[in-house]
Motif scaffolding. Structure first.
Motif: not given
Length: 101
Positions: A55-60, A63
């Protein structure tokens, strides 16, 4: 008509070293700091047979990359490309042969 300015071999070599060579390096150099970083490693305790735990935020991530890229594009630091001279890499046997020569 021929060339009016006559250069010695040494002057010509200096002009190549001082003008052409840096321009050639600048044209072929790519600032590796501008490349996108690799994806983050899996979290500790990750099991290879269950990829749903990653789980990791692609959008973050995007950015962060865009912020970093904007900072680097404004960077005015001069980068120096160094070329190691192969004569420094002589082993002892090659050095002795060279000295004898």
């Amino acid at each position: 008509m021929g060339c009016i300015n006559k250069q010695s071999d040494l002057e010509f070599e200096r002009s190549v070293a001082n003008e052409i060579f840096p321009a050639l390096l600048d044209s072929g150099h790519y600032d590796t700091r501008m490349a996108p970083p690799p994806p983050p490693p899996p979290p500790s305790g990750f099991e290879l047979n269950d990829s749903s735990k990653i789980e990791w935020s692609e959008t973050e991530f995007i950015k962060f990359y865009e912020r970093r890229k904007a900072i680097l594009e404004k960077d005015t630091t001069k980068l120096i490309v160094a070329i190691a001279d192969s004569t420094y890499n002589f082993d002892e046997r090659a050095r002795k042969k060279f000295i004898e020569f």
